[in-house]
Design an enzyme around this catalytic site. Structure first.
Site, short mmCIF file in Angstrom:
data_model
loop_
_atom_site.label_atom_id
_atom_site.label_comp_id
_atom_site.label_asym_id
_atom_site.label_seq_id
_atom_site.Cartn_x
_atom_site.Cartn_y
_atom_site.Cartn_z
N TRP A 1 0.84 -1.21 0.00
CA TRP A 1 0.00 0.00 0.00
C TRP A 1 0.87 1.26 0.00
O TRP A 1 0.50 2.30 -0.56
CB TRP A 1 -0.90 -0.02 1.24
CG TRP A 1 -1.75 1.21 1.39
CD1 TRP A 1 -2.97 1.44 0.84
CD2 TRP A 1 -1.45 2.38 2.16
NE1 TRP A 1 -3.45 2.66 1.20
CE2 TRP A 1 -2.54 3.27 2.02
CE3 TRP A 1 -0.37 2.76 2.96
CZ2 TRP A 1 -2.57 4.50 2.64
CZ3 TRP A 1 -0.40 4.00 3.57
CH2 TRP A 1 -1.50 4.86 3.41
N HIS A 2 2.08 1.17 0.62
CA HIS A 2 2.95 2.34 0.73
C HIS A 2 3.64 2.68 -0.59
O HIS A 2 4.17 3.78 -0.74
CB HIS A 2 3.98 2.13 1.83
CG HIS A 2 3.41 2.31 3.20
ND1 HIS A 2 2.74 1.30 3.84
CD2 HIS A 2 3.37 3.38 4.03
CE1 HIS A 2 2.32 1.74 5.02
NE2 HIS A 2 2.68 2.99 5.16
N GLY A 3 3.69 1.75 -1.53
CA GLY A 3 4.31 2.08 -2.81
C GLY A 3 4.73 0.84 -3.56
O GLY A 3 4.98 -0.21 -2.96
#
Lengths: 333, 314
Positions: A166-168
């Site tokens: 989700w963070h990248g």
């Protein structure tokens, strides 16, 4: 979408909590506005005085990690832990404070996460709105912990893997999520053994020491995770983790210790400001945990309270690091 | 509501007073008014101490140049402190702006170039530099602070360093301050520092790339780019030889030649041997610097180990 305080980086508010507030008529409340402004000032302090100041050192070291010895890498990682906490919790405080001035209540997003005594406790204190979102929308639908042990471990691991993603779209974030998943799985698998060891070694009879050791150990694990979160590549991260555990004998030599600190690329003034500000923040954390900041301030005489607010605003204006960056880290996610 | 506004006004009061004080004294002449402290005092305080000189001098010059941009500029480090730009103007009949900043390095050289380029139609750019400045280790920043604080009025009146300078100006005007003079052991200090710089020398490809960009920009805009290496005392050359830096120096000089017209006064010659001509091993006396100016702008060149064509008086 028009509710600007938490639009960009949270806290990730639930519709059930936020929508009813939109339907209410909001009347101006001076005490609530003052409390919101106080929280915004505190968030600004963490962001511009601490996070933006130490970010220069973190960028300096992490942009070419192979050029630095282990102690410098370890110190830069500690500073990154400070930076990301101050940056993101600072933003959350500003968002919550801003919403409070307007009459809205947003959920708490951080609760002294580095005081956690276990990784599972860390996730109850760090980015609370996201971790509860993942709990409710990924972990529990997968079956949560109401299942057999291996499936419970699987659910945890998958949840954290997705959280990393989700963070990248970068392997470093995936590795960071996976690492936290592994930490939690290991805690489940070896939990009973750890308890037996604590009993056998007598640590259970020294609860404060036991707690302190657990906080320290948890912090080390979190720091290793941050290396993966911050490094440009998995290769860099592995190098930093490996090197960070070497060369710490240099701290015993004052000249070598001075060189380590100077290698961070921060001037003496910036280092001193960062150090004092971090100590002050920790003192505030202790006050928050013991009495609550608002209650503590309310008990102060007006003149002293005025002094505190003036000092806080002065430190933001005159000791903020305003040049050389300043973007919020979590705006990219 | 009223109580909250009263509280906020009370909280704002000391800051408004401080900001007003800074604007009134105007330490870097940002607003350009008369102010209570004479311009000479504010200018003299730029050189109050070694620690503040880079910030103060650069901030002053950024403001001064923005107010009145000039087409010919010379950019460099502390070795331009005694550089007499008025002498150049008398010789050439053209104004030259001296962007010499104590503590100036190669990054500040480039940043100043781009800053001036954004404000003026430049005609001639003189880059004063030296071999030591091109080491990768010299990649420290002196630019961001002064640039930020002088980029807007609100930055200016709220910056801690600007406030410090205002306080210094006030003390100098209404009280007394003692400027830090040249230390008795200045020569030894500089030599120690030079040895450390040269021992840690490593060519910076980043600097070379940036020089190429500057050179290309000058060609594109028809700006004459002149690079000047000022004299450096032989004691520094002795360290360079001891450390076997000749190949690196040759590489550096080739790079300078490739970028623009290059005048090399630094190499060992008759003007790099006499200690009495130097304040320390890097900084020449004003007399020697005046001689260099005459040779460069008036010709014929008689002393310096000069390469390339002399600069014709524009």
């Amino acid at each position: 979408m028009a509710f600007f305080p938490q639009l960009v980086a949270g806290p990730i508010e639930r519709a059930a909590s936020l929508l009813p507030q939109f339907r209410e008529v909001q009347r101006f409340d001076a005490d609530r506005a003052a409390s919101g402004l106080r929280l915004m000032a505190w968030g600004m302090f963490k962001k511009v005085v601490i996070a933006d100041r130490v970010s220069a050192a973190v960028t300096h070291v992490y942009s070419s990690p192979h050029d630095f010895p282990g102690p410098v890498l370890a110190l830069a990682t500690v500073l990154f832990a400070v930076q990301i906490y101050c940056d993101f919790s600072g933003y959350s405080d500003i968002a919550i404070g801003c919403a409070r001035v307007l009459g809205f209540t947003l959920m708490l997003n951080f609760r002294q996460p580095y005081h956690a005594a276990s990784i599972s406790e860390f996730w109850k204190r760090w980015h609370i709105s996201l971790s509860t979102w993942f709990r409710d929308y990924v972990y529990i639908p997968l079956g949560g912990n109401r299942t057999v042990k291996w499936r419970w471990c699987y659910n945890l691991f998958i949840t954290f893997l997705i959280s990393g993603l989700w963070h990248g779209a970068n392997w470093t974030f995936v590795a960071w999520g996976a690492l936290h998943g592994i930490y939690l799985v290991l805690a489940i698998v070896f939990g009973p053994l750890r308890d037996r060891l604590a009993t056998a070694s007598g640590l259970v009879r020294l609860p404060r020491l036991n707690h302190l050791l657990n906080v320290g150990w948890t912090l080390v694990l979190v720091l290793i995770g941050w290396v993966f979160f911050r490094a440009a590549t998995i290769g860099d991260a592995l190098h930093i983790v490996k090197a960070s555990f070497t060369g710490h004998g240099a701290w015993l030599d004052p000249a070598a210790a001075k060189t380590i600190v100077q290698s961070l690329g921060l001037g003496a003034t910036d280092l001193a400001i960062a150090f004092i500000a971090i100590l002050f923040m920790e003192a505030v954390h202790l006050v928050q945990a013991r009495w609550g900041a608002a209650a503590f301030l309310a008990r102060m005489p007006s003149v002293a309270r005025y002094g505190v607010y003036t000092a806080l605003v002065a430190s933001i204006i005159y000791y903020g690091a305003y040049h050389g960056g300043g973007e919020f880290i979590y705006f990219q996610f | 509501m009223r109580k909250l506004i009263q509280w906020l006004l009370l909280l704002a009061l000391p800051f408004v007073a401080l900001m007003g004080g800074v604007a009134w004294i105007d330490p870097f002449n940002y607003f350009g008014g008369e102010g209570p402290v004479p311009l000479e005092t504010r200018k003299a305080n730029l050189r109050h101490s070694g620690a503040v000189m880079p910030y103060y001098t650069l901030a002053w010059k950024l403001v001064e140049y923005r107010r009145r941009p000039v087409a010919d500029i010379i950019i460099g480090d502390s070795r331009l402190t005694r550089f007499d730009e008025a002498l150049v103007s008398r010789i050439t009949g053209r104004e030259l702006y001296n962007f010499g900043v104590p503590g100036g390095n190669t990054p500040s050289l480039f940043k100043t170039f781009w800053y001036a380029d954004s404000l003026a139609e430049l005609k001639t750019v003189y880059l004063q530099t030296g071999f030591r400045n091109w080491s990768a280790a010299q990649d420290y920043d002196i630019w961001e602070g002064p640039q930020w604080s002088t980029s807007s009025a609100i930055h200016y009146v709220t910056d801690r360093d600007v406030m410090g300078k205002a306080w210094l100006d006030a003390r100098a005007h209404w009280g007394a301050v003692e400027a830090e003079g040249i230390a008795a052991d200045q020569w030894a200090v500089v030599m120690r520092n030079e040895r450390a710089v040269l021992e840690g020398y490593g060519f910076s490809p980043r600097f070379a790339d940036e020089l190429k960009r500057v050179s290309e920009r000058c060609k594109e805009r028809g700006i004459k780019l002149v690079i000047i290496d000022l004299p450096v005392h032989n004691e520094v050359h002795a360290i360079e030889t001891e450390l076997g830096l000749e190949p690196a120096i040759a590489e550096y000089k080739a790079l300078m030649h490739s970028a623009g017209t290059y005048y090399d006064f630094a190499g060992p010659s008759s003007i790099t041997a006499d200690r009495s001509e130097y304040i320390d091993a890097l900084h020449t006396s004003k007399e020697l610097l005046d001689g260099v100016i005459r040779e460069l702008w008036q010709g014929p060149l008689v002393n310096g180990q000069v390469s390339g064509e002399p600069v014709p008086a524009p």
